[in-house]
Design an enzyme around this catalytic site. Structure first.
Site, PDB file in Angstrom:
ATOM      1  N   HIS A 208       0.672  -0.883  -0.472  1.00 31.47           N
ATOM      2  CA  HIS A 208       0.043  -0.159   0.390  1.00 31.47           C
ATOM      3  C   HIS A 208       1.438   0.888  -0.365  1.00 31.47           C
ATOM      4  O   HIS A 208       1.662   1.739   1.219  1.00 31.47           O
ATOM      5  CB  HIS A 208      -0.812  -0.358   1.014  1.00 31.47           C
ATOM      6  CG  HIS A 208      -1.850   1.224   0.997  1.00 31.47           C
ATOM      7  ND1 HIS A 208      -2.682   1.071   0.675  1.00 31.47           N
ATOM      8  CD2 HIS A 208      -1.336   2.804   1.370  1.00 31.47           C
ATOM      9  CE1 HIS A 208      -3.875   2.558   0.810  1.00 31.47           C
ATOM     10  NE2 HIS A 208      -3.014   3.014   0.982  1.00 31.47           N
ATOM     11  N   CYS A 209       0.647   2.233  -0.928  1.00 26.28           N
ATOM     12  CA  CYS A 209       1.729   3.397  -1.198  1.00 26.28           C
ATOM     13  C   CYS A 209       0.975   4.527  -0.011  1.00 26.28           C
ATOM     14  O   CYS A 209       0.024   4.781  -0.894  1.00 26.28           O
ATOM     15  CB  CYS A 209       1.906   3.455  -2.758  1.00 26.28           C
ATOM     16  SG  CYS A 209       3.087   4.618  -3.329  1.00 26.28           S
ATOM     17  N   PRO A 210       1.528   5.121   0.173  1.00 27.31           N
ATOM     18  CA  PRO A 210       0.902   6.426   0.971  1.00 27.31           C
ATOM     19  C   PRO A 210       1.080   7.739  -0.335  1.00 27.31           C
ATOM     20  O   PRO A 210      -0.381   8.349  -0.619  1.00 27.31           O
ATOM     21  CB  PRO A 210       1.095   7.264   1.695  1.00 27.31           C
ATOM     22  CG  PRO A 210       2.755   6.468   1.872  1.00 27.31           C
ATOM     23  CD  PRO A 210       2.172   4.833   1.184  1.00 27.31           C
TER      24      PRO A 210
ATOM     25  N   ASN B  55      -3.145   4.503  -2.413  1.00 26.97           N
ATOM     26  CA  ASN B  55      -3.599   3.112  -2.786  1.00 26.97           C
ATOM     27  C   ASN B  55      -2.784   1.952  -2.816  1.00 26.97           C
ATOM     28  O   ASN B  55      -1.902   2.184  -2.443  1.00 26.97           O
ATOM     29  CB  ASN B  55      -4.104   3.292  -4.268  1.00 26.97           C
ATOM     30  CG  ASN B  55      -5.453   2.744  -5.074  1.00 26.97           C
ATOM     31  OD1 ASN B  55      -5.764   1.939  -3.795  1.00 26.97           O
ATOM     32  ND2 ASN B  55      -5.488   2.800  -6.188  1.00 26.97           N
TER      33      ASN B  55
END
Length: 277
Positions: free
Chosen positions: A129-131, A135
């Site tokens: 999960h990439c801030p 997403n």
């Protein structure tokens, strides 16, 4: 199209767009218009730089708003007791190609799918999960995430080249106004530091992503030490699983549609669900 309501992710989105807008402002206002106002290269740099900015923004929006590969929930929810009976060890299986059970989503999930605690759903071939895109990076949007990284790297290199070029080849009239000259120098130094930091940051992530793709192992699988799934596949086909089956020249175009062979896996084409859905 979806949007994850995560405060940290939203803050990272704002920071990302502020940095890109600031870079565009400094390059247009303080480098091109100030140091190249009489040069025939000025219009070319304006077009090229803003083209990279446009492609960066488009790929980022697609990575943010695209479904990363959310595993759909069945029409009828399963009994929680049945979940513990079928899928032990909190929904994890022993085999790489086995369907497993997620006790949080209370549903079956296909091979290589993992649960994201932020998105609160299982994602097919979830990497992390990439801030910065607010997403998950998964089966259906990893391509856009990589395109975003590439364009950020290109924009950082382009900005550094323009800043250094404005110092090496200054215009004759640039130093006439001391305040204006100092302001331009301040913005140039800030842009140089921003480009260097973000460039190195995305380079490290890009190397990690390419290593994961070419070794057919996501970050989640690496952390769980499950090993690669298809170690004998050619590197080109591993890349094509992410970027699509189109010509490699189109792999960096964020407007192309997703056509990975892995997307052909249908959620309900498993005997495991035939009696539950």
């Amino acid at each position: 199209m979806r949007f994850v309501r995560d405060p940290c992710g939203v803050a990272c989105l704002v920071i990302t767009y502020m940095m890109v807008i600031y870079a565009d402002y400094v390059v247009m206002r303080w480098i091109i218009l100030q140091t190249m106002q009489d040069s025939i290269w000025a219009p070319l740099h304006v077009v090229l730089f803003n083209t990279v900015v446009f492609l960066l923004g488009l790929s980022h929006l697609k990575a943010v708003l695209s479904d990363p590969g959310t595993v759909p929930l069945p029409a009828n929810r399963l009994d929680f007791s049945d979940l513990h009976t079928v899928g032990k060890n909190n929904g994890t299986g022993n085999g790489h190609n086995e369907w497993t059970v997620c006790t949080r989503c209370e549903t079956y999930r296909p091979p290589r799918a993992h649960h994201c605690r932020i998105c609160k759903r299982c994602i097919r071939r979830m990497d992390h999960h990439c801030p910065w895109i607010n997403n998950c990076v998964g089966e259906r949007n990893q391509k856009f995430f990589l395109q975003f990284l590439v364009y950020v790297g290109m924009l950082a290199l382009y900005s550094i080249a323009l800043v250094v070029g404005s110092w090496v080849y200054p215009c004759e009239d640039c130093g006439s106004d001391t305040l204006e000259s100092q302001t331009r120098l301040l913005h140039s130094v800030i842009l140089l530091l921003e480009s260097a930091l973000f460039g190195l940051f995305v380079l490290a992530i890009m190397v990690d992503q390419m290593h994961a793709i070419l070794h057919d192992e996501t970050a989640v699988e690496q952390a769980q030490q499950k090993g690669a799934y298809r170690p004998n596949r050619r590197k080109f086909y591993l890349l094509a699983d992410v970027f699509g089956r189109g010509h490699p020249a189109c792999w960096l175009l964020p407007c192309t549609s997703f056509s990975s062979s892995s997307s052909t896996l249908r959620y309900y084409d498993t005997p495991l669900l035939s009696h539950d859905v």
